[in-house]
Every structure is written in C-alpha cells, then in structure tokens.
Design an enzyme around this catalytic site. Structure first.
Site, mmCIF file in Angstrom:
data_model
loop_
_atom_site.group_PDB
_atom_site.id
_atom_site.type_symbol
_atom_site.label_atom_id
_atom_site.label_comp_id
_atom_site.label_asym_id
_atom_site.label_seq_id
_atom_site.Cartn_x
_atom_site.Cartn_y
_atom_site.Cartn_z
ATOM 1 N N TRP A 30 -20.806 27.127 -30.366
ATOM 2 C CA TRP A 30 -21.757 28.037 -30.268
ATOM 3 C C TRP A 30 -22.445 28.403 -31.476
ATOM 4 O O TRP A 30 -21.840 28.312 -32.656
ATOM 5 C CB TRP A 30 -21.059 29.512 -29.730
ATOM 6 C CG TRP A 30 -21.791 30.406 -29.516
ATOM 7 C CD1 TRP A 30 -23.038 30.530 -28.878
ATOM 8 C CD2 TRP A 30 -21.630 31.804 -30.098
ATOM 9 N NE1 TRP A 30 -23.670 31.998 -28.694
ATOM 10 C CE2 TRP A 30 -22.664 32.853 -29.718
ATOM 11 C CE3 TRP A 30 -20.851 32.444 -30.928
ATOM 12 C CZ2 TRP A 30 -22.824 34.056 -29.798
ATOM 13 C CZ3 TRP A 30 -20.726 33.750 -31.336
ATOM 14 C CH2 TRP A 30 -21.724 34.452 -30.802
ATOM 15 N N ASP A 69 -11.752 31.871 -29.804
ATOM 16 C CA ASP A 69 -12.551 32.574 -29.241
ATOM 17 C C ASP A 69 -12.855 32.677 -27.867
ATOM 18 O O ASP A 69 -12.967 31.412 -27.177
ATOM 19 C CB ASP A 69 -14.023 31.651 -29.762
ATOM 20 C CG ASP A 69 -15.277 32.513 -29.315
ATOM 21 O OD1 ASP A 69 -15.155 33.483 -28.419
ATOM 22 O OD2 ASP A 69 -16.376 32.094 -29.866
ATOM 23 N N LYS A 80 -19.226 38.517 -20.135
ATOM 24 C CA LYS A 80 -19.595 37.417 -19.023
ATOM 25 C C LYS A 80 -18.585 37.780 -17.907
ATOM 26 O O LYS A 80 -19.023 37.851 -16.737
ATOM 27 C CB LYS A 80 -19.321 35.768 -19.350
ATOM 28 C CG LYS A 80 -19.714 35.659 -20.741
ATOM 29 C CD LYS A 80 -21.233 35.288 -21.193
ATOM 30 C CE LYS A 80 -21.292 35.405 -22.706
ATOM 31 N NZ LYS A 80 -22.236 34.621 -23.290
HETATM 32 N N1 KET Z 1 -18.279 33.070 -28.383
HETATM 33 C C1 KET Z 1 -18.996 32.073 -27.660
HETATM 34 C C2 KET Z 1 -18.486 30.844 -27.303
HETATM 35 C C3 KET Z 1 -20.277 32.646 -26.711
HETATM 36 O O1 KET Z 1 -20.682 31.534 -26.156
HETATM 37 C C4 KET Z 1 -20.773 34.002 -26.709
HETATM 38 C C5 KET Z 1 -22.099 34.126 -26.215
HETATM 39 C C6 KET Z 1 -20.077 34.724 -27.856
HETATM 40 C C7 KET Z 1 -18.956 34.233 -28.345
HETATM 41 C C8 KET Z 1 -20.484 36.078 -28.052
HETATM 42 O O2 KET Z 1 -20.578 36.852 -26.820
HETATM 43 P P1 KET Z 1 -20.926 38.587 -26.805
HETATM 44 O O3 KET Z 1 -21.902 38.743 -26.177
HETATM 45 O O4 KET Z 1 -20.932 38.855 -28.257
HETATM 46 O O5 KET Z 1 -19.463 39.078 -26.255
HETATM 47 N N2 KET Z 1 -22.871 33.195 -25.926
HETATM 48 C C9 KET Z 1 -24.219 33.374 -25.145
HETATM 49 C C10 KET Z 1 -24.913 34.506 -25.676
HETATM 50 C C11 KET Z 1 -25.297 34.384 -26.939
HETATM 51 O O6 KET Z 1 -25.633 33.581 -27.488
HETATM 52 O O7 KET Z 1 -25.159 35.617 -27.692
HETATM 53 C C12 KET Z 1 -24.957 31.959 -25.318
HETATM 54 O O8 KET Z 1 -24.275 31.179 -25.712
HETATM 55 O O9 KET Z 1 -25.738 31.892 -24.708
#
Ligand code: KET
Length: 458
Positions: free
Chosen positions: A187, A268, A304
């Site tokens: 990510w 994560d 999610k």
């Molecule tokens: N870890 C991973 C692996 C991840 O894909 C995301 C979010 C997050 C943490 C953080 O999510 P949060 O909303 O802070 O709980 N990924 C999606 C959104 C983004 O980039 O913020 C994405 O990859 O589209």
C-alpha cells in the site's frame, strides 16, 4: 530548594533526551523531504526579506502532486462522462454503484441517538474502553491466552492509517532497531507513514510478476538477511495491491523465520472478513504469531469491513510478554497520542462497540460482511468470463485466484492511461483495480477497455 534543584536537573536531562529523539526525527524527515521534494516540487525557502514587495511568503511553495490513490477520485470527480467508472480507491459499492451504509450500522446509530444518557465529553486518550477490548477480541479471538493474561494493550486510533502511525511513533521512540521492512509492492502510504515517524524503510521481496504469485523464496531470503530485531510489516490478509496472500503453510515458514531472527512483526489488518468472508478465517495469520507467545503489533481498520471509511475507526494492539510491560507500553502510547490529536472521536468507535457487544447485531454484521465479500468474488468471475469471451490475449486466471478488494491486473502505466482517456475508467497507475467498485452492469465496459488496451497499447 534542594528538591527543586534535583527536579530541575531531571528536567534538563529529560529535555536532552527528548531533543536527541527530536533531532533524530528531524534528520530523518529532512532526508525524506530531500528525497521527495525534488520529485514533488521546489524546496527553496523564502523569508519575508527575500520575497519581493507584495509577494506571498509562500510564493515558493510548489504545487504537490495528488495522492496516487486518493488523487484518482479527484480526477474521476472532474470527468463529466456518463460512463465513467472509479476503480481507484478501495471502497465498496453496491450493484447499483452506490456507497453502502450497512444496515447493522444504521441500527447501532439509531440506538446511540436514542440513548439520552450519552454525552459529548472528551474520551480518555486511549479511546472507548469497550471498543478496545472488543477489537482485540475480534482480531486475536476472545479465548486468546494473550488476552486472558492481560498481555495486550489496545488503543483506539484514527482508522488503520492512524493506528499504523501511532505504532510507528512508539517504535521510533522506544525500540532499539529502527528499520522496518515492508513488502514490495505494498500500500503506497506505508513508506510515508513509517518514514515520517522516524523509521528507516526497506523492502522485502513479495510478489513475483512472472508467476503472479508469492515469491516465498525471495521473501524468506530477505527477512533472513535483515538485521536482528528489524520490524516487519505484514498484511494480515488480502494483500494490497497484489491480492496474493501466503498459504497457511507459508505463513508458518514466515513465522519461523521472523522468530528465529527475533524480528518484530507489525500486522496491518485493513481487510479482516474481506478475503474469505470469515472474520476468524482472515485473522489466522495474526493468531498464529500471537499464539507463539512473542511480541507483535497489530493495526486494525473498520473502514472496509464495517463500511466506516469516513468515521476513521481503528485500533492499535501491542501484544507484550508480560502484563506489566503491556501497561507500561500503554502509558507511553498515551504520550504519543496526546500531542498528536489529544484523544480520538466518539461516534465511530461507539458504533463498532455497540455491534461487537450485541450477539444479534454481531451476527447481522457477519452476514452483511459475507455478502460484500461474495459480491466481490462474483465480480471476479464475471470479469474473468468477460475477458475469456472476448478472447483477450493472455492468461487472466489471476483475476479469480487473487483475494480481497483488488485485482492486480498486470496492465502497465500506458495501458492504464489509455483506459482512462478512452474509456473513462479510473484506476491506480500500477494496474490495480478495486473489484468492489465493479457491478454486473459495468463489467462489459471494463472488459472492452482491457481488451482494447491489451491489443492496441504495448
Ligand atoms: N492498510 C492498507 C493495507 C490499506 O489498503 C488501507 C487503505 C489502509 C491501511 C488504511 O485505511 P484507513 O482508511 O486508514 O483505515 N487503503 C485504501 C484507501 C486508502 O488508500 O486510503 C486503498 O488502498 O484504496
């Protein structure tokens, strides 16, 4: 008087300690900026005297590029085309292409609103107590010996990103090895979060583009040559962006390597329930590590799996070897959090706690979660079939083999640009598409675009 002088000396020593930690962080940040600002814009500073009369003191601020993931939505929003499709950010959409608020979330919110005893006081620095306890249970299993033995400290944080950042800040202050290994690829925000917290980021091999699977040999070699104690970032399940997870047997190999080198695992967990549709199934990797009794960090997100994206609900759990260490670690986490954002917001964590502590609501949540995971799996089948039907050159079986929200298509940057320009399909430039943004109605359009990109753009 005597006492006061001793106090002053202690203060000076504390200041010295803090300033050396601060110096270390500043130099890391400076290195980071030196590396990126040149790519992202000018780094020339101007003072009021060096700026011309009437110029802004910020005249030399360069325009930064949009975020590689969230910027895709910005571009999508500007496109007036009626056929446009946003497969950039990992956010669930219904068959009708609409964002989804889970029924169970609506119910929990109603209960909260109706409860007149609820107030808007500040939360403690560590957040909602029930939420923390239930979050640790969710990822580790309520019967986990680590939980039973009070070896786990959990703090409510600002979703997955905030949990990673708080964990990273703690490690930069209190852990002797400041190098973190992240998978290649990973990510996009991982590098930034860890670097800005003051850690040195290195990568380990993960994805093999030839087999479109896990490079387990490379992964084990890279972890095997990491310095003793290095931190290792692991995706608990549904690896982003590749959709490739280790098998349970491979997880066991990884665990043995990590423990034999005394590396520190940092999980994560942003997709629990999204990979297999089962909350317990998707927590197996984490439980395997915690089960061996050694230390472990876990950042959880409810963005999610509960659809609480904008509510920013998450938790950081640190599993320690003794209850005493766990409580001292928690006392230091409070010192990390207080000057960052003081204490977390109430609403999202209260929704989660309401659902997790009620048998019926919890059950309803698991059904809704399974339905989301199943819809994504169905979309994989539809897209695979549509490409086969078009005779699109290449082997597309990875679309159905990969797990979680994303398909790592193998499309290159030029092909992605082509699809955006000609078909108004928005996705990240590494060829990742969010399957959760797709519906039966939009699959043919995507398949046409992929077919055209593959057959006309090299
Ligand atoms: N870890 C991973 C692996 C991840 O894909 C995301 C979010 C997050 C943490 C953080 O999510 P949060 O909303 O802070 O709980 N990924 C999606 C959104 C983004 O980039 O913020 C994405 O990859 O589209």
């Amino acid at each position: 008087m005597q006492k006061k002088r001793v106090g002053q000396t202690e203060d000076v020593n504390k200041l010295k300690m803090n300033s050396s930690a601060a110096d270390r962080r500043l130099s890391t940040v400076a290195r980071h900026l030196a590396g990126t600002i040149n790519n992202e814009g000018s780094s020339i500073f101007s003072s009021p005297t060096s700026a011309g009369v009437g110029d802004s003191v910020f005249a030399n601020v360069a325009r930064a590029p949009e975020d590689p993931i969230l910027g895709v939505t910005v571009a999508y929003n500007k496109d007036p085309s009626p056929v446009k499709l946003n497969l950039g950010v990992g956010a669930y959409r219904t068959e009708e292409g609409k964002p989804l608020v889970l029924n169970v979330v609506r119910k929990a919110e109603q209960l909260l609103v109706n409860d007149r005893s609820r107030v808007k006081e500040y939360l403690p620095i560590v957040g909602v107590a029930d939420f923390n306890k239930l979050s640790a249970n969710l990822i580790l299993g309520a019967d986990s010996p680590a939980i039973q033995g009070n070896l786990v400290t959990t703090v409510q944080c600002l979703s997955g990103t905030g949990s990673l950042r708080v964990g990273a800040e703690f490690l930069a202050r209190h852990y002797y090895e400041r190098t973190i290994y992240i998978p290649n690829p990973t990510w996009g925000n991982h590098t930034k979060v860890f670097t800005l917290a003051g850690l040195t980021v290195k990568t380990y091999r993960y994805y093999d583009p030839v087999t479109r699977g896990l490079n387990i040999q490379g992964l084990l070699e890279d972890l095997g040559s990491a310095p003793t104690g290095a931190i290792v970032l692991l995706h608990a399940c549904a690896h982003n962006p590749t959709g490739v997870d280790p098998t349970l047997q491979q997880w066991e190999q990884i665990r043995q390597m990590i423990r034999s080198k005394s590396l520190l695992p940092f999980f994560d967990s942003a997709y629990q329930g999204f990979a297999s549709g089962s909350l317990d199934g998707d927590a197996q990797s984490v439980r395997m590590f915690v089960g061996d009794g050694s230390e472990c960090f876990i950042a959880q997100s409810y963005a999610k799996n509960m659809g609480l994206y904008g509510e920013r609900v998450g938790a950081l759990s640190i599993v320690c070897r003794t209850a005493d260490v766990a409580s001292r670690v928690e006392s230091q986490l409070k010192l990390v959090i207080r000057p960052m954002y003081s204490n977390p917001p109430i609403h999202g964590a209260s929704i989660v706690a309401t659902i997790l502590k009620d048998r019926n609501l919890y059950h309803e949540w698991t059904l809704e979660l399974k339905a989301m995971a199943d819809r994504i799996i169905t979309m994989r089948k539809h897209l695979f079939d549509a490409l086969c039907a078009r005779g699109t050159p290449g082997d597309w079986s990875h679309i159905i083999k990969q797990i979680g929200m994303f398909t790592f298509t193998g499309l290159n940057r030029k092909q992605v640009t082509f699809m955006t320009k000609e078909y108004h399909i928005y996705m990240t430039s590494d060829g990742r598409i969010s399957m959760a943004g797709l519906s039966s109605r939009t699959v043919p359009h995507l398949a046409d675009a992929i077919h055209a990109a593959i057959t006309t753009v090299v």
